[in-house]
Design an enzyme around this catalytic site. Structure first.
Site, PDB file in Angstrom:
ATOM      1  N   TRP A 153       0.613  -1.060  -0.084  1.00  0.00           N
ATOM      2  CA  TRP A 153      -0.146  -0.019   0.852  1.00  0.00           C
ATOM      3  C   TRP A 153       0.657   1.534   0.466  1.00  0.00           C
ATOM      4  O   TRP A 153       1.671   0.856   0.893  1.00  0.00           O
ATOM      5  CB  TRP A 153      -1.013  -0.108   1.494  1.00  0.00           C
ATOM      6  CG  TRP A 153      -1.291   1.308   1.881  1.00  0.00           C
ATOM      7  CD1 TRP A 153      -2.986   1.587   0.748  1.00  0.00           C
ATOM      8  CD2 TRP A 153      -2.078   1.495   2.756  1.00  0.00           C
ATOM      9  NE1 TRP A 153      -3.106   2.636   0.802  1.00  0.00           N
ATOM     10  CE2 TRP A 153      -3.150   2.878   2.207  1.00  0.00           C
ATOM     11  CE3 TRP A 153      -1.824   2.120   4.175  1.00  0.00           C
ATOM     12  CZ2 TRP A 153      -3.318   3.652   3.024  1.00  0.00           C
ATOM     13  CZ3 TRP A 153      -2.103   2.603   4.790  1.00  0.00           C
ATOM     14  CH2 TRP A 153      -2.993   3.266   4.750  1.00  0.00           C
ATOM     15  N   ASP A 234      -0.854  -5.811   8.957  1.00  0.00           N
ATOM     16  CA  ASP A 234      -1.954  -4.997   8.982  1.00  0.00           C
ATOM     17  C   ASP A 234      -3.468  -5.252   8.602  1.00  0.00           C
ATOM     18  O   ASP A 234      -2.997  -6.329   7.628  1.00  0.00           O
ATOM     19  CB  ASP A 234      -1.270  -3.515   7.675  1.00  0.00           C
ATOM     20  CG  ASP A 234      -2.433  -3.138   7.294  1.00  0.00           C
ATOM     21  OD1 ASP A 234      -3.421  -2.311   8.001  1.00  0.00           O
ATOM     22  OD2 ASP A 234      -1.580  -1.836   6.212  1.00  0.00           O
ATOM     23  N   LYS A 270     -13.400  -1.097   5.790  1.00  0.00           N
ATOM     24  CA  LYS A 270     -13.662  -1.329   4.715  1.00  0.00           C
ATOM     25  C   LYS A 270     -15.133  -2.659   5.346  1.00  0.00           C
ATOM     26  O   LYS A 270     -16.043  -2.265   5.023  1.00  0.00           O
ATOM     27  CB  LYS A 270     -12.882  -2.219   4.146  1.00  0.00           C
ATOM     28  CG  LYS A 270     -11.461  -1.655   3.952  1.00  0.00           C
ATOM     29  CD  LYS A 270     -11.456  -0.336   2.558  1.00  0.00           C
ATOM     30  CE  LYS A 270     -10.470   0.740   3.145  1.00  0.00           C
ATOM     31  NZ  LYS A 270     -10.162   1.389   1.740  1.00  0.00           N
TER      32      LYS A 270
HETATM   33  N1  PMP Z   1      -3.868  -0.634   5.154  1.00  0.00           N
HETATM   34  C1  PMP Z   1      -4.267  -0.928   4.022  1.00  0.00           C
HETATM   35  C2  PMP Z   1      -3.160  -1.915   3.752  1.00  0.00           C
HETATM   36  C3  PMP Z   1      -5.121   0.204   4.086  1.00  0.00           C
HETATM   37  O1  PMP Z   1      -5.479  -0.680   2.380  1.00  0.00           O
HETATM   38  C4  PMP Z   1      -5.851   0.818   4.194  1.00  0.00           C
HETATM   39  C5  PMP Z   1      -6.511   1.646   3.468  1.00  0.00           C
HETATM   40  N2  PMP Z   1      -6.888   2.146   1.925  1.00  0.00           N
HETATM   41  C6  PMP Z   1      -5.224   1.192   5.693  1.00  0.00           C
HETATM   42  C7  PMP Z   1      -4.334  -0.080   6.293  1.00  0.00           C
HETATM   43  C8  PMP Z   1      -5.830   2.141   6.948  1.00  0.00           C
HETATM   44  O2  PMP Z   1      -6.972   1.917   6.093  1.00  0.00           O
HETATM   45  P1  PMP Z   1      -8.034   3.308   6.621  1.00  0.00           P
HETATM   46  O3  PMP Z   1      -7.181   4.305   7.501  1.00  0.00           O
HETATM   47  O4  PMP Z   1      -9.066   4.200   6.702  1.00  0.00           O
HETATM   48  O5  PMP Z   1      -8.668   2.740   7.697  1.00  0.00           O
END
Ligand code: PMP
Length: 421
Positions: A153, A234, A270
């Protein structure tokens, strides 16, 4: 009168003094737009009626509209009916939310119930990662480098760099056939220094959609044990990859069962669609209760001057869903529905390309999993899609599958074929 007097005085100032007064930020250079949110802006400004935004990972229904989960709406109503106050949560957030987040990740197996651990509520997944990065920078002197899968990411890199860590990578994707590069990954995990910090995506790997099988996880776990690596997981997509919470956390649970005192970052963006509520959690598995207490005290010391305490609404919603049997079982169906729609879009995109006459092997579209399809298109092809067809995606050719719908999938398949033939 006073205004006129002021203008009069400023005109009397020498030119240099005037410049100094009005130019605090003259040395600030314009930075590049964010790789993803910048595309969202560009797409908004595009006047073409058939434009399509495939950049951001936020679920859409088949009409292309954001979908607020019905369970979230119901949970919100129940919270309103409780007439709760708006007092601060504690520095670590709501205790009940933290307990539920832990249970969701690790299950109710006795192995995990008896673990000592510390969980804190965070400003979503990104906040969890940043907090963990800051903690590790301060308290893990064995390694100042975190190893990310290649690719990962895009935000991982700046999150950890700004936490003061160095960022390096290990092999994840075999770019020849778009599968997991197991041999490369194992080699890299063996050759990096002992006690390294290594980050894994629990499921729905972003951006590739290429996940590890349970056999892969077992081998990774073994190597990390031998090398005494600190495992960092993660998990931003639990339930969103296969539609099944257990399957999506199987790798994480295997690592924990093998005794890794791992660090976990969770996001509810998500799987509950709580994107803007910023709801997440960070857990450290520890050796003992006293260790957990010490870690907790230091986490508090980092959080307090950073954002003091986390936002309350998202955590209340998540807790309501996780602790109400009726909402919980309805939520499981919603997860299946979201994962199912993505799966369906994968099939339709692959079929659409075949129907257009593409002779490329697009079978990986269907074998990849989760929110994204790592299409293998190069930067030039991605640019053509944007310039000629009004289709926006990140430079690495990553397609947000959740933005495809019955209305645009034919157009996207046709355009992809045009730029790849
Ligand atoms: N880790 C990964 C791999 C992600 O794809 C995302 C969201 N795109 C996140 C962490 C963090 O997302 P958020 O801060 O919206 O919870």
């Amino acid at each position: 009168m006073a205004m006129r007097g002021l203008m009069h005085v400023s005109k009397l100032l020498p030119a240099t003094a005037r410049v100094r007064v009005s130019s605090f930020w003259s040395g600030v250079e314009t930075g590049p737009p964010d790789a993803i949110f910048g595309l969202v802006e560009a797409h908004k400004k595009d006047p073409r009626p058939n434009k399509v935004s495939l950049a951001i990972g936020a679920y859409r229904d088949d009409q292309g509209k954001p979908w607020v989960l019905p369970t979230v709406r119901k949970a919100e109503q129940r919270i309103v009916d409780k007439n709760l106050d708006k007092e601060y949560a504690g520095i670590m957030g709501y205790e009940s939310f933290c307990k539920e987040a832990y249970k969701l990740a690790f299950g109710e197996d006795d192995n995990f119930k008896n673990n000592s651990y510390v969980t804190t509520q965070t400003v979503s997944g990104t906040g969890a990662l940043r907090l963990a990065g800051m903690f590790l920078n301060k308290f893990y002197p064995e390694a100042k480098t975190i190893y990310l899968p290649n690719p990962s990411w895009p935000n991982h890199n700046p999150v950890f760099k700004q936490s003061g860590l160095e960022v390096k990578s290990y092999r994840h994707c075999n770019f020849q056939n778009m599968t997991f590069d197991a041999a490369g990954c194992y080699d890299d995990l063996r050759s990096i220094p002992n006690k390294s910090m290594v980050l894994f995506h629990a499921c729905a790997h972003n951006p590739t959609g290429i996940d590890l099988s349970l056999d892969h996880w077992a081998e990774v776990s073994k190597i990390c044990k031998e090398k005494n690596h600190l495992v960092f997981v993660d998990m931003a997509y639990q339930g969103f990859a296969t539609g099944d919470l257990e399957k999506d956390s199987a790798g994480l649970r295997l690592l924990a069962k093998d005794g890794h005192k791992l660090v976990l970052c969770q996001s509810f963006s998500k799987n509950m669609g709580l994107y803007g509520e910023r709801c997440g959690a960070m857990t450290f598995l520890t050796e003992s209760e006293s260790e957990a207490k010490a870690v907790e005290s230091q986490i508090k010391i980092i959080i307090r001057p950073l954002y003091s305490n986390p936002p309350i609404t998202g955590a209340r919603i998540a807790t309501e869903i996780l602790t109400s049997p009726d909402l919980y079982s309805e939520w499981l169906d919603e997860l299946k529905a979201m994962a199912g729609r993505i799966f369906e879009m994968r099939g339709k995109l692959q079929q659409g390309l075949i129907n257009e006459g593409s002779t490329r092997d697009w079978s990986f579209i269907h074998t990849q999993i989760g929110m994204f399809c790592y299409s293998g298109m190069n930067q030039e092809q991605v640019k053509r899609l944007q310039d000629e067809y009004g289709i926006y995606m990140t430079k690495d050719g990553r397609i947000s599958m959740v933005s495809l719908s019955s209305n645009n999938i034919g157009y996207v398949a046709k355009s992809m074929h045009e730029v790849t033939k």
